[in-house]
Scaffold this active site. Structure first.
Site, PDB file in Angstrom:
ATOM      1  CE1 TYR A  17      70.110   5.612  47.517  1.00  0.00           C
ATOM      2  CE2 TYR A  17      68.127   6.843  48.049  1.00  0.00           C
ATOM      3  CZ  TYR A  17      69.390   6.786  47.505  1.00  0.00           C
ATOM      4  OH  TYR A  17      69.940   7.918  46.954  1.00  0.00           O
ATOM      5  CD  GLU A  39      69.666  11.433  42.539  1.00  0.00           C
ATOM      6  OE1 GLU A  39      68.566  11.828  42.084  1.00  0.00           O
ATOM      7  OE2 GLU A  39      69.747  10.866  43.639  1.00  0.00           O
ATOM      8  CD1 TRP A  47      65.291   7.027  45.209  1.00  0.00           C
ATOM      9  CD2 TRP A  47      66.390   7.696  43.396  1.00  0.00           C
ATOM     10  NE1 TRP A  47      66.574   6.536  45.277  1.00  0.00           N
ATOM     11  CE2 TRP A  47      67.273   6.932  44.177  1.00  0.00           C
ATOM     12  CE3 TRP A  47      66.868   8.216  42.185  1.00  0.00           C
ATOM     13  CZ2 TRP A  47      68.593   6.679  43.815  1.00  0.00           C
ATOM     14  CZ3 TRP A  47      68.184   7.965  41.819  1.00  0.00           C
ATOM     15  CH2 TRP A  47      69.028   7.206  42.627  1.00  0.00           C
TER      16      TRP A  47
END
Length: 182
Positions: A17, A39, A47
């Site tokens: 990522y 988000e 995350w």
């Protein structure tokens, strides 16, 4: 190869990522909608949790087809509350659906609105350490205020700044990172 210090090197999905997606300027409406909502889903979580559920979110929310998600109703919400592939939080699920409806109600394309907070071009910041990177900026606060005014949810100033980083509106790769622009 030097990466930003926040990247957990033991997690291949997270490394990929960072290396391939984070901070790359994104202009596709569906991809921007996805990132904004992921988000928002992260609020109060790591995350890593969201990243590992990303495919689950994609499946649950019709491949991030904004028009399809906007048609979701209470029955869909109830089904999604039982989907272990996503964070099963009613408020966050309802926010995605509401955000799809808010996106369709915009008088400008979503991408144009979001990119307007950086003048349409990525901002390349100069941070030597992760500790120097802010959690929010005046631009993310302005984005948050405007999105909330337009009916979006789970779009606070910190969430908006996280989005701006993820979608490449800002480049916050530290100066020693191989992914840094320029």
């Amino acid at each position: 190869m030097q990466r930003c210090a926040w990247v957990p090197l033991a997690d291949p999905l997270y490394v990929a990522y960072h290396d391939e997606k984070w901070g790359v300027p994104e202009r596709d409406e569906s991809a921007l909608f996805e990132l904004l909502n992921l988000e928002g889903a992260q609020a109060g979580l790591s995350w890593s949790t969201i990243l590992h559920k990303r495919e689950g979110y994609r499946a649950a929310f019709a491949g991030w087809d904004i028009e399809a998600v906007a048609r979701f109703g209470e029955r869909d919400v109830e089904l999604l509350l039982g989907d272990a592939g996503i964070v099963r939080h009613r408020g966050k699920i309802e926010a995605v659906i509401g955000n799809a409806r808010a996106t369709l109600a915009l008088d400008v394309p979503l991408g144009e609105l979001l990119w307007s907070f950086v003048g349409g071009e990525p901002r390349v910041n100069i941070f030597r350490t992760v500790a120097e990177i802010p959690s929010q900026t005046p631009e993310s606060a302005a984005m948050s205020k405007e999105l909330k005014r337009r009916g979006f949810r789970f779009t606070g100033p910190t969430t908006c700044y996280d989005f701006m980083q993820a979608a490449g509106l800002v480049d916050d790769h530290t100066v020693d990172c191989f992914r840094r622009a320029g």
